[in-house]
Design an enzyme around this catalytic site. Sequence first.
Site, PDB file in Angstrom:
ATOM      1  N   ASP A 102       0.820  -1.216   0.000  1.00 56.75           N
ATOM      2  CA  ASP A 102       0.000   0.000   0.000  1.00 56.75           C
ATOM      3  C   ASP A 102       0.849   1.260   0.000  1.00 56.75           C
ATOM      4  O   ASP A 102       0.307   2.361  -0.058  1.00 56.75           O
ATOM      5  CB  ASP A 102      -0.935  -0.008   1.227  1.00 56.75           C
ATOM      6  CG  ASP A 102      -2.387  -0.155   0.803  1.00 56.75           C
ATOM      7  OD1 ASP A 102      -2.640  -0.627  -0.316  1.00 56.75           O
ATOM      8  OD2 ASP A 102      -3.281   0.227   1.593  1.00 56.75           O
ATOM      9  N   ASP A 120     -10.436  -6.117  11.094  1.00 57.03           N
ATOM     10  CA  ASP A 120     -10.452  -7.543  11.386  1.00 57.03           C
ATOM     11  C   ASP A 120     -11.615  -7.913  12.302  1.00 57.03           C
ATOM     12  O   ASP A 120     -12.398  -8.829  12.018  1.00 57.03           O
ATOM     13  CB  ASP A 120      -9.110  -7.964  11.997  1.00 57.03           C
ATOM     14  CG  ASP A 120      -8.616  -6.976  13.052  1.00 57.03           C
ATOM     15  OD1 ASP A 120      -9.373  -6.041  13.402  1.00 57.03           O
ATOM     16  OD2 ASP A 120      -7.472  -7.126  13.511  1.00 57.03           O
TER      17      ASP A 120
END
Length: 1518
Positions: A134, A454
């Site tokens: 990223d 998550d």
Amino acid sequence: MANPISLPLYEKIPRKNTLQRAFDSLIFLLLLSLLIYRLLFLNNHGLTWLLAFLCESWFTFTWVLIISSKWNPVENKTHPDRLLQRVSELPSVDMFVTTADPVLEPPIITVNTVLSLLAIDYPSHKLACYVSDDGCSPITYYSLVEASKFAKLWVPFCKKYNIHVRAPFRYFSTNPQTLGGSSTDFQQEWKRMKDEYERLSCKIEDAVHKSVPCDLSGDFAEFSNVERKNHPTIIKVIWENKTSLLDGLPHLIYISREKLPKHPHHYKAGAMNVLARVSGLMTNAPYMLNVDCDMFVNNPKAALHAMCLLLSPNSEKQIAFAQFPQVFYDGLKNDPYANQFVVFYEYLGRGIAGLQGPLYGGTGCFHRRKVIYSLSPNNVDPVNEKLIESILLNFGSSTELINSATKALKGKTDTVANLRNSIHAANQVSGSCYEHGTSWGTTVGWRYGSTTEDIHTGLMIHKRGWRSIFCTPDLPAFLGCAPSGGPAAATQMKRWTTGLLEILFSKSCPLFATLFGKLQFRQCLAYLWFLTWGMRPVFELCYAALPAYCIITNSHFLPKVQEPTLYVLVAIFVVYNISTLSEYLRTGESIQAWWNNQRMSRINTVNAWLFGLLSVILKLLGISETVFEVTQKDQSSDDANDVEVGRFTFDGSPIFLPGTTILLVHLSALVVTLLKWQPPPRDGHGSGLGEVFCSVYLVICFWPFLKGLVGKGRHGIPLSTVWKSAALALFFVKNHSSIPISFPMANSSSPLCERIEQKHTVQRSLETIITLLLLSLLAYRLLSFKDHGFTWLLAFLCELCFTLHWVLNVITKWTPVDYKTYPDRLLQWVPELLPPVDMFVTTADPVLEPTIITVNTVLSLLAVDYPANKLACYVSDDGCSPLTLYSIIEASKFANLWVPFCKKYNIQARAPFRYFSCSCESILPGDHSPGFQIEWKKMKDEYQKLEGRLEYAAQNSVPYDNSSEFVPFKNIESRNHPTIIKVILENKGGHSNELPHLVYISREKRSNFPHHYKAGAMNVLTRVSGLMTNAPYMLNVDCDMFANNPQIVLHAVCMMIGFEHESGCAFVQCPQIFYDVPKDDPFGSQMLASLETIGHGMGGIQGPCYAGTGCFHRRKIIYGLSLNNADSKGTLIEKALEEQFGNSIEFVKSASQILSGLDGKTNHPHDILNLIEAAYQVANCGYERDTAWGNKVGWRYGSATEDVLTGMKIHARSWKSVFCMPNPPGFLECSSQGGPVSMIQRKRWATGLLEILFSKDCPIFATLIAKLQLRQCLALWMNQSCFSLGFSLKILFGSSLHFMSIRVFIVGYEMECEKLVFSKTGCTGNSLCDWNESRVQEPASYLFVALFVIRNLYNIFVFLQFGLSIRAWWNHLRMDKITSACAQLFGVLSVILKLLGLSETVFEVTKKDQFATSDSDNVDAGSFTFDESPIFIPGSTLLIVQLSALVMGLLGLQPPAQGMHGSGLGEVMCSVFVVLCFWPFVKGLFRKGKYGIPLSIICNSTALALLFVLLSRRASMG
């Protein structure tokens, strides 16, 4: 040997944690005790107490979540060897590695993670590794390209020599002999591999230093002119296993998704979704593993362990993902930053695994692709084609992705022959605009909206009904690096807290997932524990500031050292720390590690978690957005020789500001207390040792900050932070204007009444011990329930009921108060200013309530010390007896002599029968003048003449000629007659030295109209008195309750007008105290101990219950005025009167005067005869039709205990009441003597109380809907349910509160159905000694013994404290059992019949007897009496059952025991105890006359007892 095919791939092994459960339960009970203590004493303390209560409530809530989460720990043991034997072809797995910043996450760390993944023990052609960059860094790509070259050597080397540690940096940090062997070939290859890895490390390090590793051309051309947050998609297939070789290298693909400034990229969640789409196009494996860039494979069989869980039978429909715990390498000794989470995963992790499964941890997790694609478990088999189509509609515009997703959802596998052919489609699905108008991030893929994507994603998976599973192989599957400094650890904690709170305050909240999804309730609680991390700073910061605040202001929030409740806090502190320490020691951690985790919990909460909370608040307010902050990763080496290792580090971030401020505040507080700079305490109780201890403890917790104040460099707190914290601390110290709240009770420097709080430390200690013992008993019953039968269940249910009753009892009397009145101060007022008082006397039957008793009550009221022109006495005769009217008329003549005599000589006992029962010297010591002696003799003669006339009239039944005053009584019936009202005395002159008004009333009764017993009579008295005298205050007494204290009206008025606001006193209740009670109170009627404890205890809440007699009321409250309308005036009240009070214009006018506040301004009217016609109207039986009388106005209908119901309705309107106990007592009355009379009275009470409980007037509704306080509700509930239903159950089905093991019917059942246990040696002695001795030695038996001893010692202590004897205690104890089994049981049955519509309850008048002298010379005084009433059948049956059980036990007639244990010594003791309690019945079996049980009762009871014995024996044989 078992067939490997039939053996499971994994085993779920529940873990036993009995000790930990015991610790957790004990802590929970202690926390509840602390909350109850705080709540009960909230009114007595100030703001600090309230804040402590709120914080401790939050801690208790959090503890409940923790207990629920770790209550059922499980362990999953996998068998990868069985998997290889069973599965011919393993499924494909796509492996994702995410990195975002080459500076914070060095490429060498990512390279090691990738190399470890490429080398795992799994078919290479089934693997593909995708690396998401990223940061779009050419250094990362370069590093991966170089790593792929090294992998061609490294992977075969690892598999050839079965290397366990397959991350090169970790492997080469140890000696080769300890890793792979000592052969020459291995040594050479090992050296070669190490050299190659060092060259790789140097290349990557050089590239990092150059920032641009090579010319941006060729394969790197796409990285030219790119920015980190503004670049196109870059996808590179670094290595492709084109030949699908089993021992080759897996695919390796580099991905850097497109980023544009004006498009959200959703941090890690967005990267994961791109990885899911790209991998779906290229390899489309059914399983996906994702790891962070710093988490390398430590166990090469990690994928095989995961497949054991995911490929097991039924896993396809149940298990969504397999989560490995996060374990860290090179952890600092003793875990100084508390980020190793060893204990967390061992207890909470395994505990949650026993629920719906572990939470998704963001790394080290194997997912099913179709679950990520939003498939629900109920759509797995068979596959719903329409559902798949609906899911794919929101997958985006890529046809290739939709095709691959269709195969994945259907469970089909299909890989692309050439990965590079899919790059174009992969670039499309990696574009920043691809997700527009799709469900990615909402219902498909990793979820957006939180920096903890998550937890968010795992929650949504669980919401759909999927389960997850915890995989914990012996060798940890993955190892990561933990933050190694204060700033990094704080950044990580802040990001976690921010993300968790974002979920909590969103539509994804687990509460909604439970209510509207399929998230299990306890899994919801587990999620809540995580998500509420960010809420803890509010409460912990507040709680941490309390000790310093209290020291500085010299207040307190903890009990004093001398108070027993302090032991609860000490116990919580000690037990909690012992519990947590034991957890650390059991997992192999050190005491130092335990302490580091304790202090870091405090530090993280007030620093990182607080800033996480502030970030979310700013987001919710729309001021700023949350940011995903990447945690710095370090590839640590052995720092054992570094003296600074583990030392806390700081930087200039404001995240350390709160912790530094807290430290400085507490240091300042300690200096203040050491130098004694505290102000004087405001309430007499300043700060103490407890507050100082807490402050010292917090300083120790913040010891790293204390060292940071004097440290330098990165180990020192920056000066800017210190100055800011010092300014905030100084502001806190100097601005402590928040002072404890006080609750003034009076509005004058010389109050008319004072509230006095009583201290009962010993009682409270005993009550707390008994409560804990009861809870322990229930826990014992519950835990051992499976090992016992029906009797155990009955005992548990009954003991649960008794525990509830005991808790209600303790709550009721926990905060007793008393009131002291000053009538002398009231007498200083001008008499004209004293408010008028109307006095009501009620009688119903001249036979059961002899008129001489009523006469004495009336005479005592007429003679009270109060201006006569302010008094009026109304006598209600519900029996419509001419004898009663005649007696009142004759008494009025005697009153002309008696009242002046009493006031002249200040006579104390102003009921003549009571006064003349003793010598004049004892009544008025000190006055022996001849004049007094002459007048005394004259008064006694006149009273004897009055008695003679009344006795003659009673014997002749008609005491008059049918003329004059008595004409209305001609040809009437007691239940069918018109209204009769007679003004017997009228104070026409309005002088204070004359006699008060005296009015006789017999309301109209007709057979077709309900008359509502005493409540109806009281409402008629209220209306008639409202017309005639309309006093603002009303006193009502029963006909047998005379005024014993001549100043009782003055005492009551002191309370009525002595409060700052009249809401503090709606009515004044005087206790029911009885005269001439036989010695030691054999019938248990003198309820002095109950009045002193329960009465004063309720006085500390909302006030005592209305007892139906001896009570002073405000008339406007009886008229239904609510507290919030107490000051209202005008048309609202007038309209209410017109609708609710009836059609009498005169009465509406008088009521309007009262409700408008125009009361007490004038004396009673001088001419009340003119109002008789209007009085007749309001006393008619049809007047109340279509009005609110008995419903919202006046005394309430619907219960035989109209007093309790009326008082509760007053409390429900937010009014309070007051308990008045002057010395001498205000009133005395005659107690019920004899068994039948006592039983009738108790039956009526039980009936009325249950009628309230099982109606819309239940106090629970009054609390939920109206304004009845919770503790007042509990007190009323205790009086209603436990006085009647609960006490009956106590006798019939369980144990008494005095001994929780005293079973009654259960005892009989056990003793008749179980055999004596004989020893194998053939003992032939007394069989009683051999009865199950093994059970006596059980530790749990000490609970029963302790309850019996402590409960009875407690009761004896209370009785002795109030001047009663031990014999009186025993009489009360046995009468409690007798009335429960007899009278109250019949009360329960009466209400059941009423609820079933079979019959109505009846108000039974209690017989009154006037005892002039003590019956101590009568040998039968106090002996229990009986009659033919069936009310004595239950008690007699109960006695015969117990005697039968004892006889059968002694004669050895019991059947064989069904289990291991028969009845024992405990059951025998219980049975003997019950027989002793029913000793009056034992004597009644052999006596005659009224002292003997009638033969018919004995026969009926014997038949019932025989039936019980036969049924018991049959049950034992069946």
